[in-house]
Design a protein around this motif. Structure first.
Motif, short mmCIF file in Angstrom:
data_model
loop_
_atom_site.label_atom_id
_atom_site.label_comp_id
_atom_site.label_asym_id
_atom_site.label_seq_id
_atom_site.Cartn_x
_atom_site.Cartn_y
_atom_site.Cartn_z
N PHE A 83 -0.29 -7.73 1.62
CA PHE A 83 -0.29 -6.73 0.55
C PHE A 83 0.61 -7.16 -0.60
O PHE A 83 0.27 -6.96 -1.77
N PHE A 84 1.75 -7.74 -0.29
CA PHE A 84 2.62 -8.23 -1.37
C PHE A 84 1.98 -9.42 -2.08
O PHE A 84 2.04 -9.52 -3.30
N TYR A 85 1.36 -10.31 -1.32
CA TYR A 85 0.68 -11.45 -1.93
C TYR A 85 -0.44 -10.98 -2.85
O TYR A 85 -0.55 -11.43 -4.00
N LEU A 86 -1.28 -10.07 -2.38
CA LEU A 86 -2.42 -9.60 -3.16
C LEU A 86 -2.01 -8.84 -4.41
O LEU A 86 -2.68 -8.92 -5.44
N SER A 87 -0.91 -8.12 -4.35
CA SER A 87 -0.49 -7.32 -5.51
C SER A 87 0.32 -8.13 -6.51
O SER A 87 0.50 -7.70 -7.65
N LYS A 88 0.83 -9.28 -6.10
CA LYS A 88 1.60 -10.18 -6.98
C LYS A 88 2.71 -9.47 -7.74
O LYS A 88 2.96 -9.73 -8.91
N GLY A 89 3.38 -8.52 -7.07
CA GLY A 89 4.53 -7.85 -7.66
C GLY A 89 4.20 -6.71 -8.60
O GLY A 89 5.11 -6.13 -9.20
N LYS A 90 2.95 -6.38 -8.76
CA LYS A 90 2.55 -5.28 -9.66
C LYS A 90 2.53 -3.98 -8.87
O LYS A 90 1.75 -3.82 -7.92
N PHE A 91 3.39 -3.05 -9.28
CA PHE A 91 3.58 -1.83 -8.51
C PHE A 91 2.30 -1.02 -8.33
O PHE A 91 1.98 -0.59 -7.22
N TYR A 94 0.00 -2.68 -5.91
CA TYR A 94 0.58 -2.58 -4.57
C TYR A 94 0.41 -1.16 -4.02
O TYR A 94 0.01 -0.98 -2.87
N ALA A 95 0.68 -0.17 -4.86
CA ALA A 95 0.55 1.23 -4.43
C ALA A 95 -0.91 1.55 -4.09
O ALA A 95 -1.18 2.22 -3.08
N PHE A 96 -1.84 1.06 -4.89
CA PHE A 96 -3.26 1.32 -4.63
C PHE A 96 -3.71 0.67 -3.32
O PHE A 96 -4.41 1.29 -2.52
N ILE A 97 -3.33 -0.60 -3.12
CA ILE A 97 -3.69 -1.30 -1.88
C ILE A 97 -3.15 -0.54 -0.67
O ILE A 97 -3.85 -0.31 0.31
N ALA A 101 -5.19 1.37 2.34
CA ALA A 101 -4.98 0.91 3.71
C ALA A 101 -4.34 2.01 4.57
O ALA A 101 -4.73 2.20 5.73
N ASP A 102 -3.39 2.74 4.02
CA ASP A 102 -2.70 3.79 4.79
C ASP A 102 -3.63 4.96 5.07
O ASP A 102 -3.55 5.57 6.14
N LEU A 103 -4.51 5.29 4.13
CA LEU A 103 -5.50 6.34 4.39
C LEU A 103 -6.44 5.93 5.53
O LEU A 103 -6.73 6.73 6.42
N ILE A 104 -6.87 4.68 5.49
CA ILE A 104 -7.76 4.20 6.54
C ILE A 104 -7.04 4.19 7.88
O ILE A 104 -7.59 4.60 8.90
N TYR A 105 -5.79 3.76 7.89
CA TYR A 105 -5.03 3.70 9.15
C TYR A 105 -4.72 5.09 9.69
O TYR A 105 -4.90 5.36 10.88
N ALA A 106 -4.27 5.99 8.82
CA ALA A 106 -3.82 7.31 9.27
C ALA A 106 -4.95 8.20 9.75
O ALA A 106 -4.72 9.10 10.56
N ILE A 132 3.88 6.69 6.32
CA ILE A 132 3.63 5.26 6.18
C ILE A 132 3.48 4.85 4.71
O ILE A 132 3.84 3.73 4.34
N PHE A 133 3.01 5.77 3.87
CA PHE A 133 2.95 5.45 2.44
C PHE A 133 4.36 5.41 1.84
O PHE A 133 4.67 4.55 1.02
N ALA A 134 5.22 6.32 2.28
CA ALA A 134 6.63 6.29 1.85
C ALA A 134 7.29 4.98 2.30
O ALA A 134 8.09 4.39 1.55
N ASP A 135 6.96 4.53 3.50
CA ASP A 135 7.47 3.24 3.98
C ASP A 135 7.06 2.12 3.03
O ASP A 135 7.86 1.24 2.70
N ALA A 136 5.82 2.15 2.59
CA ALA A 136 5.31 1.11 1.68
C ALA A 136 6.09 1.12 0.37
O ALA A 136 6.45 0.06 -0.16
N LEU A 137 6.37 2.31 -0.16
CA LEU A 137 7.12 2.40 -1.41
C LEU A 137 8.55 1.91 -1.22
O LEU A 137 9.12 1.23 -2.09
N LEU A 138 9.14 2.24 -0.07
CA LEU A 138 10.48 1.75 0.27
C LEU A 138 10.47 0.22 0.34
O LEU A 138 11.39 -0.44 -0.16
#
Length: 159
Positions: A83-91, A94-97, A101-106, A132-138
């Motif tokens: 996810f970090f590789y695919l987003s290349k540092g763009k918030f 990254y948030a959209f990915i 993914a978190d919606l699909i997982y949850a 898990i989305f808050a984890d991603a933002l953290l």
């Protein structure tokens, strides 16, 4: 036995996906700290969920430990790097990915894991998603701190 194969397959498939990362060494150097940080965060959450009987795995404590290990150091670690590789540092990317993914997982994946009796989470799916989305933002914030401390990691490897 099917549960064991599913857990092991998730672990192996996630690590096999690393084959498709370009410049693997540079990407791992850049994103392994955040991946380990996120695994440690989730490990603490698993401990909390286990202590409060919010997460159960059929087969007792040993199966629960194996499941936690395989998920943390398999799909969770590898997907964080991806996810970090695919987003290349763009918030926003990254948030959209992570949102997708978190919606699909949850929702569907957790329901599928319950159906196959891999594990059960006794938390509402929406609350689990928010966690898990808050984890991603953290994780994103942690990665930005790492990049500020070690600015050479900001030079993203060429594809």
């Amino acid at each position: 036995m099917v549960r064991v194969w599913i857990r092991v397959a998730l672990f192996i498939i996630s690590w096999l996906s690393v084959i498709f990362l370009p410049n693997k060494k540079a990407i791992f150097v850049k994103y392994l700290p955040v991946s380990l940080f996120s695994s440690l965060t989730v490990m603490c959450e698993i401990f909390y969920f286990t202590t409060h009987k919010l997460w159960t795995v059929k087969g007792g404590q040993e199966n629960q430990t194996h499941t936690a290990f395989l998920l943390l150091f398999g799909p969770y670690t590898v997907l964080t790097i991806w996810f970090f590789y695919l987003s290349k540092g763009k918030f926003l990317l990254y948030a959209f990915i992570n949102l997708a993914a978190d919606l699909i997982y949850a929702f569907p994946i957790i329901a599928l894991l319950k159906k196959f009796d891999i594990y059960k989470i006794k938390v509402k799916s929406i609350n689990f998603f928010l966690l898990i989305f808050a984890d991603a933002l953290l994780n994103f914030g942690f990665q930005k701190v790492i990049e500020n401390i070690y600015p050479k990691t900001n030079n993203f490897p060429k594809n």
